[in-house]
Scaffold this motif. Structure first.
Motif: not given
Length: 89
Positions: A8-14, A54-55, A61-63, A68-70
């Motif tokens: 689910d995580l891999i599918a949702g990230i893009p 933002d790295p 987001l993963f953890l 968030w973004a810059k």
């Protein structure tokens, strides 16, 4: 609530990355349209994810599924109606 499903995580990230990039691009586009060239000069008026991600926000987001973004930097003094245009951006 805290189940961790890698698929689910891999599918949702893009989709999340695309949404964050378009969201921040929209902030930049509106600011430029209202007279502030700061996002353009900072290279933020692009759909390139490298300019918006933002790295630390991406890792969070993963953890913890909250990231968030810059933020797009603007200068409200460049707007014709600073108070209104700042709200619009």
């Amino acid at each position: 609530m805290f189940d961790f499903n890698l698929l689910d995580l891999i599918a949702g990230i893009p989709g999340l990355i695309i949404a964050m990039v378009i969201h921040e691009y929209a902030h930049a586009r509106v600011a430029v349209a209202l007279g502030d060239r700061t996002p353009l000069l900072m290279g933020r008026l692009t759909l390139n994810p490298a300019a918006h991600i933002d790295p630390v926000g991406l890792i969070m987001l993963f953890l913890v599924r909250f990231g968030w973004a810059k933020p797009v930097i603007i200068d409200p003094r460049n707007f014709k109606k600073p108070r209104r245009d700042d709200i619009l951006v």
